[in-house]
Design a protein around this motif. Structure first.
Motif, mmCIF file in Angstrom:
data_model
loop_
_atom_site.group_PDB
_atom_site.id
_atom_site.type_symbol
_atom_site.label_atom_id
_atom_site.label_comp_id
_atom_site.label_asym_id
_atom_site.label_seq_id
_atom_site.Cartn_x
_atom_site.Cartn_y
_atom_site.Cartn_z
ATOM 1 N N ALA A 12 0.826 -1.204 0.000
ATOM 2 C CA ALA A 12 0.000 0.000 0.000
ATOM 3 C C ALA A 12 0.864 1.260 0.000
ATOM 4 N N ARG A 15 1.877 1.839 -3.558
ATOM 5 C CA ARG A 15 0.727 2.346 -4.318
ATOM 6 C C ARG A 15 0.464 3.813 -4.018
ATOM 7 N N VAL A 25 -3.502 -3.725 -3.945
ATOM 8 C CA VAL A 25 -3.275 -4.298 -2.619
ATOM 9 C C VAL A 25 -4.106 -5.556 -2.401
ATOM 10 N N ILE A 51 -1.693 1.214 4.404
ATOM 11 C CA ILE A 51 -2.962 0.506 4.212
ATOM 12 C C ILE A 51 -4.119 1.412 4.641
ATOM 13 N N ASP A 55 -9.194 -0.498 2.217
ATOM 14 C CA ASP A 55 -8.483 -1.703 1.780
ATOM 15 C C ASP A 55 -8.851 -2.899 2.644
#
Length: 241
Positions: A12, A15, A25, A51, A55
């Protein structure tokens, strides 16, 4: 055998650095499971710098292995997340909002009343509770007294000392593991564990139920690939003296 739970926070982080959804993820969690991971760990923080809460809601119904959600229960959204998702395990971590990563365990004696009430609430939702803790025997005894099911030993000190003197690095953790067994607690471990220090830990403390590994595993995957890396960590856990 000690089980491997892969902490997917770093996917994460990568990303979020670019925006969009690359890497995906959810796909990373599913791939970790497909490649042999026996659990998935997430640790959402209030600023969602890696995160995100969204998610976790997306991942929870898709994976078939145990989900371990870590976080500070003083953050209201964390407890709401646990109540909504009912993961296999909630790991309570006393991380402050301004720390880069978790850097201490609970003082279960000082915070006994708070922990006991919080643990009772979480366990009423059918969730196993682990407490992130330093290898201090009195704090481990305190974890049992407040109703925890497991403790997760904070292994940064072990990892830092390992290259100089593995046996000395291990000593407080071996004593902590023995204490956990005496008071009826399950045993997890995590933080800075990697392919260099993991086998020695589980060879000498076979009581460990689960290790949670993220940063080192993702770094290794940059060179080895994710599937080969997860197999390497599983092999490290399978080695017995």
């Amino acid at each position: 055998m000690t089980r491997l739970s892969v902490n997917i926070n770093k996917f994460a982080t990568l990303r979020n650095a670019r925006g969009g959804n690359n890497p995906d993820v959810l796909k990373a969690a599913l791939d970790c499971e497909r490649f042999g991971a026996q659990g998935i760990t997430v640790h959402p923080r209030p600023d969602e710098r890696h995160i995100r809460y969204a998610d976790v809601y997306a991942i929870a119904p898709k994976i078939g292995v145990e989900l371990n959600i870590e976080g500070n229960p003083q953050e209201g959204k964390f407890l709401n997340l646990i109540q909504d998702i009912r993961p296999a395990q909630a790991t309570l971590v006393p991380d402050a909002t301004d720390v880069l990563t978790s850097n201490q365990g609970w003082d279960t004696l000082r915070h006994a009343d708070y922990l006991k009430a919080t643990i009772e609430k979480i366990k009423s939702w059918g969730v196993r509770v682990s407490i992130f803790i330093d290898p201090i025997e009195s704090h481990i005894a305190g974890a049992a007294q407040v109703g925890a099911d497991r403790v997760e030993l904070y292994t940064e000190a072990y990892a830092q000392q390992f290259s100089q003197d593995p046996q000395k690095a291990l000593e407080p953790y071996a004593k902590a593991a023995k204490k956990a067994q005496q008071v009826g607690l399950g045993l997890n471990a995590g933080h800075d564990l990697d392919l260099h220090n993991l086998s020695f830990l589980v060879q000498n403390i076979p009581l460990i139920d689960e290790v949670s590994i993220g940063h080192a595993l993702v770094c290794d995957a940059l060179y080895l690939g994710l599937e080969k890396t997860i197999q390497a960590y599983l092999n490290a856990l399978a080695i017995k003296s």
